[in-house]
Design a protein around this motif. Structure first.
Motif, PDB file in Angstrom:
ATOM      1  N   SER A 203     -18.766  -0.346 -34.251  1.00  0.00           N
ATOM      2  CA  SER A 203     -19.002  -0.685 -32.850  1.00  0.00           C
ATOM      3  C   SER A 203     -18.498   0.434 -31.951  1.00  0.00           C
ATOM      4  O   SER A 203     -17.417   0.994 -32.184  1.00  0.00           O
ATOM      5  N   PRO A 204     -19.268   0.784 -30.903  1.00  0.00           N
ATOM      6  CA  PRO A 204     -18.777   1.794 -29.957  1.00  0.00           C
ATOM      7  C   PRO A 204     -17.434   1.418 -29.343  1.00  0.00           C
ATOM      8  O   PRO A 204     -16.668   2.289 -28.931  1.00  0.00           O
ATOM      9  N   MET A 205     -17.140   0.112 -29.282  1.00  0.00           N
ATOM     10  CA  MET A 205     -15.872  -0.334 -28.701  1.00  0.00           C
ATOM     11  C   MET A 205     -14.683   0.089 -29.566  1.00  0.00           C
ATOM     12  O   MET A 205     -13.535   0.074 -29.101  1.00  0.00           O
ATOM     13  N   MET A 206     -14.948   0.460 -30.817  1.00  0.00           N
ATOM     14  CA  MET A 206     -13.871   0.924 -31.685  1.00  0.00           C
ATOM     15  C   MET A 206     -13.515   2.385 -31.408  1.00  0.00           C
ATOM     16  O   MET A 206     -12.461   2.868 -31.828  1.00  0.00           O
ATOM     17  N   ALA A 207     -14.394   3.071 -30.709  1.00  0.00           N
ATOM     18  CA  ALA A 207     -14.171   4.487 -30.417  1.00  0.00           C
ATOM     19  C   ALA A 207     -13.344   4.643 -29.153  1.00  0.00           C
ATOM     20  O   ALA A 207     -13.320   3.745 -28.294  1.00  0.00           O
ATOM     21  N   PRO A 208     -12.660   5.750 -28.989  1.00  0.00           N
ATOM     22  CA  PRO A 208     -11.917   5.989 -27.738  1.00  0.00           C
ATOM     23  C   PRO A 208     -12.864   5.954 -26.540  1.00  0.00           C
ATOM     24  O   PRO A 208     -14.021   6.377 -26.642  1.00  0.00           O
ATOM     25  N   TYR A 209     -12.388   5.457 -25.438  1.00  0.00           N
ATOM     26  CA  TYR A 209     -13.217   5.389 -24.237  1.00  0.00           C
ATOM     27  C   TYR A 209     -13.549   6.799 -23.743  1.00  0.00           C
ATOM     28  O   TYR A 209     -14.710   7.139 -23.523  1.00  0.00           O
ATOM     29  N   LYS A 210     -12.514   7.614 -23.596  1.00  0.00           N
ATOM     30  CA  LYS A 210     -12.688   9.008 -23.210  1.00  0.00           C
ATOM     31  C   LYS A 210     -11.732   9.870 -24.030  1.00  0.00           C
ATOM     32  O   LYS A 210     -10.714   9.389 -24.507  1.00  0.00           O
ATOM     33  N   VAL A 211     -12.105  11.119 -24.198  1.00  0.00           N
ATOM     34  CA  VAL A 211     -11.249  12.081 -24.898  1.00  0.00           C
ATOM     35  C   VAL A 211     -11.042  13.272 -23.975  1.00  0.00           C
ATOM     36  O   VAL A 211     -12.024  13.844 -23.469  1.00  0.00           O
ATOM     37  N   VAL A 212      -9.800  13.625 -23.750  1.00  0.00           N
ATOM     38  CA  VAL A 212      -9.480  14.774 -22.908  1.00  0.00           C
ATOM     39  C   VAL A 212      -9.322  16.001 -23.793  1.00  0.00           C
ATOM     40  O   VAL A 212      -8.485  16.031 -24.699  1.00  0.00           O
ATOM     41  N   ILE A 213     -10.147  17.000 -23.550  1.00  0.00           N
ATOM     42  CA  ILE A 213     -10.115  18.242 -24.323  1.00  0.00           C
ATOM     43  C   ILE A 213      -9.405  19.284 -23.463  1.00  0.00           C
ATOM     44  O   ILE A 213      -9.964  19.801 -22.484  1.00  0.00           O
ATOM     45  N   ASP A 214      -8.177  19.581 -23.827  1.00  0.00           N
ATOM     46  CA  ASP A 214      -7.372  20.457 -22.984  1.00  0.00           C
ATOM     47  C   ASP A 214      -6.778  21.651 -23.716  1.00  0.00           C
ATOM     48  O   ASP A 214      -5.960  22.390 -23.165  1.00  0.00           O
ATOM     49  N   ALA A 215      -7.198  21.866 -24.954  1.00  0.00           N
ATOM     50  CA  ALA A 215      -6.611  22.955 -25.740  1.00  0.00           C
ATOM     51  C   ALA A 215      -6.910  24.323 -25.140  1.00  0.00           C
ATOM     52  O   ALA A 215      -6.177  25.280 -25.377  1.00  0.00           O
ATOM     53  N   SER A 223     -11.472  19.267 -19.988  1.00  0.00           N
ATOM     54  CA  SER A 223     -12.785  18.622 -20.011  1.00  0.00           C
ATOM     55  C   SER A 223     -12.625  17.181 -20.488  1.00  0.00           C
ATOM     56  O   SER A 223     -11.941  16.919 -21.480  1.00  0.00           O
ATOM     57  N   VAL A 224     -13.236  16.257 -19.769  1.00  0.00           N
ATOM     58  CA  VAL A 224     -13.167  14.838 -20.135  1.00  0.00           C
ATOM     59  C   VAL A 224     -14.479  14.455 -20.825  1.00  0.00           C
ATOM     60  O   VAL A 224     -15.554  14.465 -20.207  1.00  0.00           O
ATOM     61  N   PHE A 225     -14.389  14.158 -22.108  1.00  0.00           N
ATOM     62  CA  PHE A 225     -15.567  13.819 -22.911  1.00  0.00           C
ATOM     63  C   PHE A 225     -15.719  12.305 -22.962  1.00  0.00           C
ATOM     64  O   PHE A 225     -14.818  11.590 -23.425  1.00  0.00           O
ATOM     65  N   THR A 226     -16.837  11.810 -22.481  1.00  0.00           N
ATOM     66  CA  THR A 226     -17.091  10.358 -22.464  1.00  0.00           C
ATOM     67  C   THR A 226     -17.513   9.918 -23.870  1.00  0.00           C
ATOM     68  O   THR A 226     -18.694   9.712 -24.144  1.00  0.00           O
ATOM     69  N   HIS A 227     -16.533   9.762 -24.718  1.00  0.00           N
ATOM     70  CA  HIS A 227     -16.752   9.538 -26.148  1.00  0.00           C
ATOM     71  C   HIS A 227     -17.541   8.260 -26.410  1.00  0.00           C
ATOM     72  O   HIS A 227     -18.542   8.258 -27.122  1.00  0.00           O
ATOM     73  N   ARG A 228     -17.105   7.152 -25.850  1.00  0.00           N
ATOM     74  CA  ARG A 228     -17.753   5.872 -26.133  1.00  0.00           C
ATOM     75  C   ARG A 228     -19.195   5.856 -25.635  1.00  0.00           C
ATOM     76  O   ARG A 228     -20.089   5.300 -26.272  1.00  0.00           O
ATOM     77  N   ARG A 229     -19.424   6.464 -24.506  1.00  0.00           N
ATOM     78  CA  ARG A 229     -20.774   6.509 -23.944  1.00  0.00           C
ATOM     79  C   ARG A 229     -21.711   7.278 -24.869  1.00  0.00           C
ATOM     80  O   ARG A 229     -22.855   6.887 -25.092  1.00  0.00           O
ATOM     81  N   HIS A 230     -21.217   8.392 -25.444  1.00  0.00           N
ATOM     82  CA  HIS A 230     -22.040   9.182 -26.352  1.00  0.00           C
ATOM     83  C   HIS A 230     -22.331   8.414 -27.642  1.00  0.00           C
ATOM     84  O   HIS A 230     -23.458   8.423 -28.139  1.00  0.00           O
ATOM     85  N   VAL A 231     -21.321   7.767 -28.189  1.00  0.00           N
ATOM     86  CA  VAL A 231     -21.514   6.989 -29.417  1.00  0.00           C
ATOM     87  C   VAL A 231     -22.525   5.872 -29.181  1.00  0.00           C
ATOM     88  O   VAL A 231     -23.439   5.641 -29.985  1.00  0.00           O
ATOM     89  N   ASN A 232     -22.386   5.174 -28.059  1.00  0.00           N
ATOM     90  CA  ASN A 232     -23.291   4.066 -27.748  1.00  0.00           C
ATOM     91  C   ASN A 232     -24.723   4.565 -27.574  1.00  0.00           C
ATOM     92  O   ASN A 232     -25.679   3.926 -28.027  1.00  0.00           O
ATOM     93  N   SER A 233     -24.882   5.734 -26.949  1.00  0.00           N
ATOM     94  CA  SER A 233     -26.220   6.289 -26.742  1.00  0.00           C
ATOM     95  C   SER A 233     -26.892   6.602 -28.067  1.00  0.00           C
ATOM     96  O   SER A 233     -28.081   6.293 -28.270  1.00  0.00           O
ATOM     97  N   LEU A 234     -26.149   7.199 -28.996  1.00  0.00           N
ATOM     98  CA  LEU A 234     -26.707   7.511 -30.311  1.00  0.00           C
ATOM     99  C   LEU A 234     -27.119   6.244 -31.052  1.00  0.00           C
ATOM    100  O   LEU A 234     -28.188   6.179 -31.666  1.00  0.00           O
ATOM    101  N   MET A 235     -26.274   5.228 -30.994  1.00  0.00           N
ATOM    102  CA  MET A 235     -26.567   3.980 -31.704  1.00  0.00           C
ATOM    103  C   MET A 235     -27.766   3.260 -31.119  1.00  0.00           C
ATOM    104  O   MET A 235     -28.576   2.679 -31.848  1.00  0.00           O
ATOM    105  N   LYS A 250     -23.331   4.552 -44.850  1.00  0.00           N
ATOM    106  CA  LYS A 250     -21.931   4.221 -44.593  1.00  0.00           C
ATOM    107  C   LYS A 250     -21.766   3.860 -43.119  1.00  0.00           C
ATOM    108  O   LYS A 250     -22.419   4.464 -42.251  1.00  0.00           O
ATOM    109  N   PRO A 251     -20.886   2.928 -42.785  1.00  0.00           N
ATOM    110  CA  PRO A 251     -20.687   2.575 -41.375  1.00  0.00           C
ATOM    111  C   PRO A 251     -20.258   3.765 -40.520  1.00  0.00           C
ATOM    112  O   PRO A 251     -20.550   3.812 -39.327  1.00  0.00           O
TER     113      PRO A 251
END
Length: 327
Positions: A203-215, A223-235, A250-251
């Motif tokens: 489920s996309p809800m299992m993924a982080p909502y956002k990921v901050v890429i600051d390295a 950069s703020v990556f909208t992780h859950r939104r991307h996962v949901n779009s792919l699904m 595999k799940p």
């Protein structure tokens, strides 16, 4: 597929191949429970490694259950697969050893060839593999598969090369000799199709909502990556796709599109666990972290024809830092 023109074409081809299609029996309850095809062909069938020397122990390949109904709904007409125009079984012309009727093209090659020369006249044949590879170029698939190529291992082969466990040695022997009664073939195929269940994706809800890429946050803000939104779009794009359901075994499969060299996991490691900010002397061919991010993100967006952000528009993903004032 179900428009009037196509139905007329299917009807004409069905009549031309009546000798083939009418040989199939009604099957048992399992076969009858599958939705019927428009063409009158069986909804599913088993393709055996038919050869001149039928030997169940030495067969060159395991049988393949071909879901005719699913494929019929996806192709324009029967000649997409029956390239000669005759609706006969593939093994009529292509056998384990090859035969004159099929220009001595073996069954293995007919089903797996990827480099097929375009024919000047008539239909250019397609193999199962070449057709599937074309499907991976679709927008909803290309974002991942432009970066991740399927590994042709045992698991990849087993998606197609599997059949109902109830098949007996005698049925196998009859199948590769080309003598298995049609109703038994249809029953074995239906049993296999009905036993397959789609893999439940994470489920996309299992993924982080956002990921901050600051390295790499020096010139630009993190950069703020909208992780859950991307996962949901792919699904959402592949949720009803039968090809994706078959090969995503595999799940966690979708995670591997970005986390491409990590073991399948719902909690894969960060990109920086493999990609460093400078060239790693032990792995000089491995992209640096900045290149890895950009190759992955831009490669996916380009393959999926995402309009924005443009590759040259850095500040869409990274807000530029305000210049620091000297004291």
């Amino acid at each position: 597929m179900r428009n009037g023109t196509t139905l007329l074409l299917l009807a004409a081809m069905a009549l031309a191949g009546a000798a083939c299609l009418t040989s199939w029996g009604a099957g048992s309850a399992s076969a009858a429970s599958l939705e019927p095809t428009d063409s009158g062909a069986p909804s599913a069938m088993v393709i055996f490694p038919v050869g001149e020397k039928p030997n169940p122990k030495g067969a060159a390949m395991k049988p393949v259950v071909f879901n005719h109904l699913v494929h019929e709904k996806k192709v324009e007409n029967c000649e997409s697969c029956h390239h000669t125009g005759d609706t006969v079984a593939c093994t009529t012309c292509h056998t384990v050893e090859g035969k004159a009727e099929g220009n001595f093209i073996t069954l293995e090659r007919a089903m797996h060839a990827t480099k097929i020369a375009k024919r000047a006249k008539g239909n250019t044949p397609q193999s199962c593999v070449s057709c599937h590879e074309q499907q991976l170029k679709r927008r909803e698939c290309a974002g991942c598969h432009v970066l991740v190529k399927p590994v042709r291992n045992d698991a990849w082969c087993a998606v197609c090369h599997t059949v109902a466990p109830s098949m007996t040695k005698e049925q196998m022997r009859q199948g590769i000799a080309g003598d298995l009664p049609a109703e038994q073939n249809e029953e074995l195929a239906a049993e296999t199709v009905l036993s397959r269940k789609p893999v439940p994706y994470l489920s996309p809800m299992m993924a982080p909502y956002k990921v901050v890429i600051d390295a790499l946050a020096k010139k630009y803000e993190p950069s703020v990556f909208t992780h859950r939104r991307h996962v949901n779009s792919l699904m959402e794009r592949i949720k009803d796709d039968k090809l994706a359901q078959a090969f995503h075994t595999k799940p966690e499969t979708l995670c591997s599109a970005c986390h491409h060299n990590s073991p399948l996991s719902a909690t894969p490691p960060k990109c920086s666990s493999c990609h460093t900010t400078s060239i790693d002397p032990k792995n000089p061919d491995r992209p640096r972290l900045k290149a890895a991010y950009h190759l992955q993100c831009m490669g996916c967006h380009k393959a999926m024809k995402v309009g924005r952000p443009k590759n040259t528009d850095c500040t869409t993903c990274h807000k530029q830092r305000a210049p620091q004032r000297a004291d």
